[in-house]
Design an enzyme around this catalytic site. Structure first.
Site, PDB file in Angstrom:
ATOM      1  N   SER A 141       0.860  -1.191   0.000  1.00 43.89           N
ATOM      2  CA  SER A 141       0.000   0.000   0.000  1.00 43.89           C
ATOM      3  C   SER A 141       0.892   1.234   0.000  1.00 43.89           C
ATOM      4  O   SER A 141       2.049   1.179   0.446  1.00 43.89           O
ATOM      5  CB  SER A 141      -0.856   0.002   1.270  1.00 43.89           C
ATOM      6  OG  SER A 141      -1.482   1.255   1.472  1.00 43.89           O
ATOM      7  N   TYR A 154      -1.787  -0.859  10.450  1.00 50.05           N
ATOM      8  CA  TYR A 154      -2.047  -1.189   9.039  1.00 50.05           C
ATOM      9  C   TYR A 154      -0.844  -0.782   8.170  1.00 50.05           C
ATOM     10  O   TYR A 154      -0.281  -1.608   7.448  1.00 50.05           O
ATOM     11  CB  TYR A 154      -3.329  -0.512   8.537  1.00 50.05           C
ATOM     12  CG  TYR A 154      -3.530  -0.766   7.058  1.00 50.05           C
ATOM     13  CD1 TYR A 154      -3.841  -2.041   6.598  1.00 50.05           C
ATOM     14  CD2 TYR A 154      -3.357   0.251   6.120  1.00 50.05           C
ATOM     15  CE1 TYR A 154      -3.981  -2.297   5.239  1.00 50.05           C
ATOM     16  CE2 TYR A 154      -3.501   0.000   4.756  1.00 50.05           C
ATOM     17  CZ  TYR A 154      -3.817  -1.275   4.321  1.00 50.05           C
ATOM     18  OH  TYR A 154      -3.950  -1.531   2.974  1.00 50.05           O
TER      19      TYR A 154
HETATM   20  N1  LIG Z   1      -8.639  -0.470  -1.250  1.00 50.94           N
HETATM   21  C1  LIG Z   1      -7.557   0.227  -0.992  1.00 50.94           C
HETATM   22  O1  LIG Z   1      -7.592   1.474  -0.878  1.00 50.94           O
HETATM   23  C2  LIG Z   1      -6.242  -0.451  -0.888  1.00 50.94           C
HETATM   24  C3  LIG Z   1      -6.132  -1.777  -0.521  1.00 50.94           C
HETATM   25  N2  LIG Z   1      -4.879  -2.349  -0.399  1.00 50.94           N
HETATM   26  C4  LIG Z   1      -4.705  -3.753  -0.068  1.00 50.94           C
HETATM   27  O2  LIG Z   1      -5.212  -4.517  -1.139  1.00 50.94           O
HETATM   28  C5  LIG Z   1      -5.558  -5.823  -0.691  1.00 50.94           C
HETATM   29  C6  LIG Z   1      -6.949  -6.154  -1.196  1.00 50.94           C
HETATM   30  O3  LIG Z   1      -7.864  -5.258  -0.612  1.00 50.94           O
HETATM   31  P1  LIG Z   1      -9.127  -4.681  -1.358  1.00 50.94           P
HETATM   32  O4  LIG Z   1      -9.394  -5.416  -2.599  1.00 50.94           O
HETATM   33  O5  LIG Z   1      -8.978  -3.221  -1.412  1.00 50.94           O
HETATM   34  O6  LIG Z   1     -10.236  -4.966  -0.227  1.00 50.94           O
HETATM   35  P2  LIG Z   1     -11.454  -5.986  -0.177  1.00 50.94           P
HETATM   36  O7  LIG Z   1     -11.968  -5.895   1.226  1.00 50.94           O
HETATM   37  O8  LIG Z   1     -12.380  -5.731  -1.286  1.00 50.94           O
HETATM   38  O9  LIG Z   1     -10.754  -7.410  -0.390  1.00 50.94           O
HETATM   39  C7  LIG Z   1      -9.975  -8.009   0.599  1.00 50.94           C
HETATM   40  C8  LIG Z   1      -9.813  -9.473   0.285  1.00 50.94           C
HETATM   41  O10 LIG Z   1      -8.980 -10.066   1.300  1.00 50.94           O
HETATM   42  C9  LIG Z   1      -9.594 -11.257   1.740  1.00 50.94           C
HETATM   43  N3  LIG Z   1      -9.214 -11.567   3.114  1.00 50.94           N
HETATM   44  C10 LIG Z   1      -9.264 -10.770   4.200  1.00 50.94           C
HETATM   45  N4  LIG Z   1      -8.853 -11.430   5.287  1.00 50.94           N
HETATM   46  C11 LIG Z   1      -8.534 -12.692   4.884  1.00 50.94           C
HETATM   47  C12 LIG Z   1      -8.069 -13.852   5.524  1.00 50.94           C
HETATM   48  N5  LIG Z   1      -7.820 -13.882   6.853  1.00 50.94           N
HETATM   49  N6  LIG Z   1      -7.842 -14.967   4.793  1.00 50.94           N
HETATM   50  C13 LIG Z   1      -8.082 -14.952   3.476  1.00 50.94           C
HETATM   51  N7  LIG Z   1      -8.535 -13.909   2.793  1.00 50.94           N
HETATM   52  C14 LIG Z   1      -8.763 -12.783   3.496  1.00 50.94           C
HETATM   53  C15 LIG Z   1     -11.097 -11.013   1.592  1.00 50.94           C
HETATM   54  O11 LIG Z   1     -11.764 -12.246   1.401  1.00 50.94           O
HETATM   55  P3  LIG Z   1     -12.708 -12.966   2.481  1.00 50.94           P
HETATM   56  O12 LIG Z   1     -13.331 -11.908   3.319  1.00 50.94           O
HETATM   57  O13 LIG Z   1     -13.688 -13.725   1.638  1.00 50.94           O
HETATM   58  O14 LIG Z   1     -11.767 -13.858   3.221  1.00 50.94           O
HETATM   59  C16 LIG Z   1     -11.140 -10.215   0.306  1.00 50.94           C
HETATM   60  O15 LIG Z   1     -11.193 -11.069  -0.807  1.00 50.94           O
HETATM   61  C17 LIG Z   1      -5.430  -5.788   0.823  1.00 50.94           C
HETATM   62  O16 LIG Z   1      -4.194  -6.375   1.163  1.00 50.94           O
HETATM   63  C18 LIG Z   1      -5.427  -4.298   1.151  1.00 50.94           C
HETATM   64  O17 LIG Z   1      -4.734  -4.025   2.332  1.00 50.94           O
HETATM   65  C19 LIG Z   1      -3.740  -1.647  -0.685  1.00 50.94           C
HETATM   66  C20 LIG Z   1      -3.817  -0.353  -1.059  1.00 50.94           C
HETATM   67  C21 LIG Z   1      -5.059   0.351  -1.209  1.00 50.94           C
HETATM   68  O1  LIG Z   2      -4.045   0.690   1.710  1.00 48.87           O
HETATM   69  C1  LIG Z   2      -4.989   1.441   1.616  1.00 48.87           C
HETATM   70  C2  LIG Z   2      -4.831   2.806   1.253  1.00 48.87           C
HETATM   71  S1  LIG Z   2      -5.006   3.790   2.603  1.00 48.87           S
HETATM   72  O2  LIG Z   2      -6.427   3.698   3.070  1.00 48.87           O
HETATM   73  O3  LIG Z   2      -4.106   3.410   3.671  1.00 48.87           O
HETATM   74  O4  LIG Z   2      -4.716   5.163   2.134  1.00 48.87           O
END
Ligand SMILES: NC(=O)C1=CN([C@@H]2O[C@H](COP(=O)(O)OP(=O)(O)OC[C@H]3O[C@@H](n4cnc5c(N)ncnc54)[C@H](OP(=O)(O)O)[C@@H]3O)[C@@H](O)[C@H]2O)C=CC1
Ligand SMILES: O=CCS(=O)(=O)O
Length: 254
Positions: A141, A154
């Site tokens: 991130s 985080y």
């Molecule tokens: N959205 C944003 O602004 C940003 C997000 N990120 C990162 O991107 C990644 C994806 O997030 P994003 O698509 O945005 O968010 P979502 O919440 O849409 O997706 C998160 C995914 O992670 C899975 N997940 C969470 N916990 C677990 C677990 N314990 N075991 C297996 N799977 C898990 C969820 O599946 P399920 O609940 O079915 O297990 C889901 O598919 C994350 O690592 C997040 O930190 C990075 C930068 C920016």
């Molecule tokens: O990783 C997610 C982006 S932010 O919410 O930390 O800016």
């Protein structure tokens, strides 16, 4: 006939992970899709299985034995994983550290750090066997490098992902396995709903009136990094929406 290459994606039930599944499917890759929500996995499978081979596995990445079982039980056409997308992750809470819930912090650490390490370590032998052209794409991130109030554990967990990615590269020298840290900024997924524990207003407020990154934008970059010519490695790829930039340092005055 040769088998399609295999991508193993964690957190494929939503957001970036689901978009990555679609992007790799578009290019004909076989998919191993994991996440905790079975019905979501089935939905994605239904959507993609007429295009490419899909294997779904309900998996909580925090559970090391379960990760090992899923990998050991991969059916033959899905065994030779060429690309691992370590995407599963979350934030919980956005208040100051001194008000944070320690259980939430533990969940974030267990998922973003331990979970990612579990999957990586247990798939490394396979990725090394595949060798040249294989890739690990770790989703960190912008919060890994740029501090902000309420990011605490985080952002720190994503700094781990960033440094772990670089350190992996050192150890994987000579194996042909690439490692890329993909660091997106503000993106519209279920991330904020999860972080704010279902608060739809918080989601709408954050993404309203701006043009955030979309899951497909990240998937495109992940696919690009994973399918570069085999002699190239993108070490870190940071991506922000144009509407997002830095706020500068702050000072507490009397
Ligand atoms: N959205 C944003 O602004 C940003 C997000 N990120 C990162 O991107 C990644 C994806 O997030 P994003 O698509 O945005 O968010 P979502 O919440 O849409 O997706 C998160 C995914 O992670 C899975 N997940 C969470 N916990 C677990 C677990 N314990 N075991 C297996 N799977 C898990 C969820 O599946 P399920 O609940 O079915 O297990 C889901 O598919 C994350 O690592 C997040 O930190 C990075 C930068 C920016
Ligand atoms: O990783 C997610 C982006 S932010 O919410 O930390 O800016």
């Amino acid at each position: 006939m040769s088998q399609p290459p295999v991508a193993f994606i964690t957190g494929a039930t939503s957001g970036f992970g689901r978009a990555c599944a679609e992007r790799f499917a578009e290019a004909g890759w076989a998919l191993v899709l994991t996440g905790r929500r079975r019905e979501r996995l089935e939905e994605v499978e239904q959507h993609l299985a007429d295009k490419v081979p899909v294997h779904i596995a309900t998996l909580d990445v925090r559970e090391r034995d379960a990760v090992a079982q899923v990998i050991d039980a991969l059916p033959e056409p899905f065994k030779a994983v060429k690309v691992l997308v370590n995407n599963a992750g979350l934030a919980l809470g956005a208040g100051p550290a001194q008000e944070a819930n320690l259980d939430d912090w533990q969940t974030v650490i267990d998922t973003n750090i331990t979970g990612l390490v579990n999957v990586t370590r247990l798939l490394l032998p396979t990725l090394i066997e595949v060798g040249r052209g294989a890739a690990i794409i770790n989703i960190s991130s912008t919060a890994a490098l740029w501090p902000y109030p309420g990011s605490h554990v985080y952002g720190a967990s994503k700094s781990f992902v960033n440094q772990f990615s670089y350190n992996l590269r050192c150890d994987l020298k000579g194996t042909g396995v690439r490692v890329t840290d993909v660091a997106p900024g503000m993106a519209e997924t279920e991330f904020t709903l999860v972080r704010m524990k279902g608060d739809q207003n918080a989601h709408d407020k954050l993404y309203g009136g701006v043009e955030p990154i979309q899951p497909e934008d990240v998937a495109e970059q992940v696919f690009h990094a994973a399918t570069l010519p085999a002699h190239l490695n993108i070490n870190r790829l940071e991506l922000m929406p144009v509407c997002q930039s830095w706020g500068g340092l702050t000072i507490d005055r009397d």
